[in-house]
Design a protein around this motif. Structure first.
Motif, PDB file in Angstrom:
ATOM      1  N   ASN A 152       0.846  -1.188   0.000  1.00  0.00           N
ATOM      2  CA  ASN A 152       0.000   0.000   0.000  1.00  0.00           C
ATOM      3  C   ASN A 152       0.884   1.241   0.000  1.00  0.00           C
ATOM      4  N   GLY A 153       0.456   2.268  -0.723  1.00  0.00           N
ATOM      5  CA  GLY A 153       1.194   3.531  -0.731  1.00  0.00           C
ATOM      6  C   GLY A 153       2.113   3.657  -1.930  1.00  0.00           C
ATOM      7  N   VAL A 154       3.124   4.494  -1.790  1.00  0.00           N
ATOM      8  CA  VAL A 154       4.066   4.755  -2.883  1.00  0.00           C
ATOM      9  C   VAL A 154       4.947   3.523  -3.095  1.00  0.00           C
ATOM     10  N   VAL A 155       4.981   3.052  -4.326  1.00  0.00           N
ATOM     11  CA  VAL A 155       5.869   1.952  -4.703  1.00  0.00           C
ATOM     12  C   VAL A 155       7.182   2.508  -5.245  1.00  0.00           C
ATOM     13  N   ARG A 156       7.078   3.586  -6.040  1.00  0.00           N
ATOM     14  CA  ARG A 156       8.283   4.178  -6.634  1.00  0.00           C
ATOM     15  C   ARG A 156       8.006   5.617  -7.024  1.00  0.00           C
ATOM     16  N   SER A 203       9.101   8.946  -9.372  1.00  0.00           N
ATOM     17  CA  SER A 203       9.602   9.112 -10.726  1.00  0.00           C
ATOM     18  C   SER A 203      11.050   9.597 -10.719  1.00  0.00           C
ATOM     19  N   ASP A 204      11.872   8.996 -11.563  1.00  0.00           N
ATOM     20  CA  ASP A 204      13.239   9.471 -11.766  1.00  0.00           C
ATOM     21  C   ASP A 204      13.277  10.697 -12.681  1.00  0.00           C
ATOM     22  N   GLU A 205      12.303  10.784 -13.582  1.00  0.00           N
ATOM     23  CA  GLU A 205      12.320  11.827 -14.599  1.00  0.00           C
ATOM     24  C   GLU A 205      11.691  13.130 -14.115  1.00  0.00           C
ATOM     25  N   ILE A 206      10.679  13.039 -13.242  1.00  0.00           N
ATOM     26  CA  ILE A 206       9.933  14.225 -12.823  1.00  0.00           C
ATOM     27  C   ILE A 206      10.013  14.321 -11.303  1.00  0.00           C
ATOM     28  N   GLU A 207      10.792  15.237 -10.815  1.00  0.00           N
ATOM     29  CA  GLU A 207      11.043  15.362  -9.386  1.00  0.00           C
ATOM     30  C   GLU A 207       9.751  15.623  -8.615  1.00  0.00           C
ATOM     31  N   GLY A 208       9.572  14.867  -7.531  1.00  0.00           N
ATOM     32  CA  GLY A 208       8.430  15.073  -6.660  1.00  0.00           C
ATOM     33  C   GLY A 208       7.151  14.404  -7.102  1.00  0.00           C
ATOM     34  N   VAL A 209       7.175  13.681  -8.211  1.00  0.00           N
ATOM     35  CA  VAL A 209       5.973  13.020  -8.731  1.00  0.00           C
ATOM     36  C   VAL A 209       6.064  11.529  -8.484  1.00  0.00           C
ATOM     37  N   THR A 210       4.974  10.961  -7.971  1.00  0.00           N
ATOM     38  CA  THR A 210       4.908   9.523  -7.755  1.00  0.00           C
ATOM     39  C   THR A 210       4.803   8.811  -9.096  1.00  0.00           C
ATOM     40  N   GLU A 211       5.628   7.795  -9.279  1.00  0.00           N
ATOM     41  CA  GLU A 211       5.561   7.017 -10.516  1.00  0.00           C
ATOM     42  C   GLU A 211       4.537   5.890 -10.400  1.00  0.00           C
ATOM     43  N   THR A 212       4.619   5.105  -9.310  1.00  0.00           N
ATOM     44  CA  THR A 212       3.748   3.938  -9.143  1.00  0.00           C
ATOM     45  C   THR A 212       3.260   3.877  -7.702  1.00  0.00           C
ATOM     46  N   SER A 213       1.972   3.571  -7.534  1.00  0.00           N
ATOM     47  CA  SER A 213       1.414   3.477  -6.180  1.00  0.00           C
ATOM     48  C   SER A 213       0.281   2.453  -6.152  1.00  0.00           C
ATOM     49  N   LEU A 214      -0.132   2.161  -4.931  1.00  0.00           N
ATOM     50  CA  LEU A 214      -1.224   1.210  -4.716  1.00  0.00           C
ATOM     51  C   LEU A 214      -2.035   1.673  -3.518  1.00  0.00           C
ATOM     52  N   ASN A 215      -3.351   1.622  -3.620  1.00  0.00           N
ATOM     53  CA  ASN A 215      -4.231   1.958  -2.506  1.00  0.00           C
ATOM     54  C   ASN A 215      -5.128   0.767  -2.178  1.00  0.00           C
ATOM     55  N   LEU A 216      -5.000   0.235  -0.948  1.00  0.00           N
ATOM     56  CA  LEU A 216      -5.912  -0.797  -0.465  1.00  0.00           C
ATOM     57  C   LEU A 216      -7.151  -0.073   0.052  1.00  0.00           C
ATOM     58  N   GLY A 217      -8.094   0.140  -0.853  1.00  0.00           N
ATOM     59  CA  GLY A 217      -9.190   1.071  -0.586  1.00  0.00           C
ATOM     60  C   GLY A 217     -10.361   0.514   0.179  1.00  0.00           C
ATOM     61  N   VAL A 218     -10.764  -0.725  -0.094  1.00  0.00           N
ATOM     62  CA  VAL A 218     -11.990  -1.259   0.505  1.00  0.00           C
ATOM     63  C   VAL A 218     -11.780  -2.717   0.899  1.00  0.00           C
ATOM     64  N   ILE A 219     -12.239  -3.068   2.095  1.00  0.00           N
ATOM     65  CA  ILE A 219     -12.288  -4.473   2.519  1.00  0.00           C
ATOM     66  C   ILE A 219     -13.693  -4.752   3.030  1.00  0.00           C
ATOM     67  N   THR A 220     -14.315  -5.805   2.507  1.00  0.00           N
ATOM     68  CA  THR A 220     -15.668  -6.178   2.927  1.00  0.00           C
ATOM     69  C   THR A 220     -15.730  -7.672   3.232  1.00  0.00           C
ATOM     70  N   THR A 221     -16.611  -8.032   4.157  1.00  0.00           N
ATOM     71  CA  THR A 221     -16.808  -9.430   4.552  1.00  0.00           C
ATOM     72  C   THR A 221     -18.166  -9.912   4.072  1.00  0.00           C
ATOM     73  N   GLY A 222     -18.168 -11.012   3.312  1.00  0.00           N
ATOM     74  CA  GLY A 222     -19.412 -11.595   2.838  1.00  0.00           C
ATOM     75  C   GLY A 222     -19.694 -12.927   3.517  1.00  0.00           C
ATOM     76  N   GLU A 223     -20.654 -13.650   2.965  1.00  0.00           N
ATOM     77  CA  GLU A 223     -21.053 -14.923   3.561  1.00  0.00           C
ATOM     78  C   GLU A 223     -19.970 -15.981   3.443  1.00  0.00           C
ATOM     79  N   ASP A 224     -19.239 -15.990   2.341  1.00  0.00           N
ATOM     80  CA  ASP A 224     -18.255 -17.044   2.127  1.00  0.00           C
ATOM     81  C   ASP A 224     -16.902 -16.519   1.665  1.00  0.00           C
ATOM     82  N   LYS A 225     -16.704 -15.200   1.736  1.00  0.00           N
ATOM     83  CA  LYS A 225     -15.435 -14.633   1.274  1.00  0.00           C
ATOM     84  C   LYS A 225     -15.221 -13.249   1.877  1.00  0.00           C
TER      85      LYS A 225
END
Length: 486
Positions: free
Chosen positions: A329-333, A335-357
């Motif tokens: 979760n968060g910043v993965v990398r 950018s080397d080319e553009i200072e201060g800009v995130t190149e790659t990221s991931l957000n674990l946005g939602v977790i839900t519980t169902g009947e079987d999963k």
């Protein structure tokens, strides 16, 4: 409703006030769309609604500017529906309640919808004007940008005549955006089974709340707490030693918003209750130390609730807790080319519980397809280890920067002439629709501008009043300077 309609530029703010009054969360934009269509017909403007629900409204050039290049102003109709837990609000029925707070416009307990309501209001204000000089003008209002970019995906060739497109979805005055990240949704599903809770246990809800949340792209590098990850960390550290039995986990509400709240429903034996209470207090103090600057209002609460009749089996619970805690979760990398800009990221946005999963929804963003694919590989490997399934969907391309863009040069020169300083040319770590428009309109020259908006996708969203006027002044000046057709 408020004093918004008295702000300058008045026509823009009057439109924004109307937009706030009509519910328009993602996938429920029909009421606002119908309002805009009725207005356009009354103004005798050329109007088309395409197959997916995008609106294309066309206005002839003002006298003497008929030979200018055709320009499309573009915004999305929908807004992100986020509210504070204590706010009673139905986004499908209730109006947004904007108010002026000093230099800013905010909303009472909910997202404001300045993303992208200000841009939409600016386009509609220009359409309704009689004294703004411009060449042939088209306004493209897309649907469902925030929840899957359905409108941009569905836009077909032949609707627009424009050679130039000005996207109005940027969120920093003084910056011109000429590129953006692409992205993909990841859905992890972990099968679960159930067992009876321990005989001497009681059921409690452990909740983390008070986090700032925010946009999962432009705010991801700020180090804000992710409620899902923070609660999973507590379970990983304490579930085994305290004998906690998990029956439900719910966190976040949108895959493109950093989750602000999460709740785990737990069973604990009477003998371990005091230890659990102590562990929660110690963990809250720890987080307040770690996140003292970014999350000053963080709070954990442990309250009794109705007794659970079943809990997740021991084996499934172990897999789930490990999966949630290990999920990147968060910043993965950066950018080397553009200072201060995130190149790659991931957000674990939602977790839900169902009947079987249990389902985990993630949003991956990257300026590079290879960066997105690398994160997809991480999630696939993690899912395989956990015995879960994963599916990726909604993949959309980034908008590759074009340093030779004529409209970017025009906007830069216009900004410099107005404010006697050069704007910052940027690439944004968010999903603008421009990349998708390149498929049906590959030759279209595009740029993105906007006012200063802070904390989009959260109830703290606000727009800086002064910058709305600055953005609008720049937009009108650019329209007046659009060159003639070749």
């Amino acid at each position: 409703m408020t004093a918004l309609s008295q702000l300058q530029p008045q026509a823009l703010w009057q439109w924004f006030e109307q937009i706030c009054a009509i519910p328009h969360p993602s996938k429920h934009e029909h009421a606002l769309s119908e309002h805009i269509q009725a207005w356009a017909k009354d103004k005798q403007l050329e109007l088309v609604e395409d197959k997916v629900g995008n609106l294309i409204i066309k206005k002839p050039a003002t006298p003497g500017m008929e030979n200018r290049k055709v320009v499309a102003l573009q915004a999305h109709i929908d807004m992100v529906p986020q509210k504070n837990s204590d706010k009673v609000h139905d986004f499908e029925k209730d109006a947004i309640e904007p108010y002026i707070d000093g230099e800013w416009v905010k909303a009472t307990g909910t997202t404001l919808g300045a993303d992208n309501g200000i841009g939409m209001a600016s386009a509609l204000a220009i359409l309704g004007s009689d004294d703004i000089p411009h060449g042939p003008l088209e306004v493209l209002l897309t649907i469902d940008e925030e929840a899957g970019m359905t409108g941009a995906f569905g836009l077909e060739a032949g609707y627009l005549d424009a050679e130039i497109l000005i996207n109005t979805d940027s969120e920093q005055e003084g910056e011109i955006y000429m590129g953006c990240a692409g992205g993909a949704d990841g859905e992890i599903t972990l099968p679960i089974s159930w067992q009876a809770p321990a005989a001497d246990s009681q059921t409690l809800n452990l909740t983390i709340a008070g986090l700032r949340g925010g946009h999962s792209g432009v705010d991801i590098h700020l180090g804000r707490g992710n409620a899902n990850k923070l609660l999973a960390r507590f379970l990983f550290d304490n579930a085994l030693t305290l004998g906690l039995e998990l029956s439900h986990f719910q966190g976040g509400s949108l895959r493109n918003a950093i989750p602000r709240e999460a709740t785990a429903t737990l069973n604990v034996s009477a003998a371990k209750l005091a230890e659990l209470q102590k562990a929660v207090t110690e963990y809250e103090n720890l987080l307040k130390q770690e996140l003292s600057i970014t999350e000053p209002n963080l709070a954990l609460t442990l309250v009794e609730t109705s007794n659970a009749t079943q809990v997740i089996s021991t084996e499934a619970q172990t897999s789930l807790v490990n999966l949630m805690h290990a999920c990147p979760n968060g910043v993965v990398r950066m950018s080397d080319e553009i200072e201060g800009v995130t190149e790659t990221s991931l957000n674990l946005g939602v977790i839900t519980t169902g009947e079987d999963k249990v389902t985990l929804l993630c949003l991956i963003r990257s300026l590079m397809d290879s960066g997105r694919e690398n994160v997809e590989g991480h999630l696939s490997a993690l899912s395989q280890l956990a015995g879960a399934k994963i599916a990726f969907s909604g993949t959309y391309p980034g908008w590759k920067p074009d340093n030779s863009s004529p409209v970017m040069a025009l906007v830069r020169e216009t900004y410099d002439s107005i404010y006697n300083k050069e704007p910052v040319i940027m690439v944004i770590h968010a999903g603008l629709e421009c990349g998708l428009f390149k498929k049906p309109y590959p030759e279209m020259d595009m740029v993105s501008i906007g006012p200063t908006i802070r904390f989009p996708h959260s109830p703290d969203e606000k727009v800086l009043i002064e910058t709305v006027g600055q953005y609008y002044q720049l937009l009108l000046a650019v329209l007046e300077r659009i060159p003639e057709k070749g």
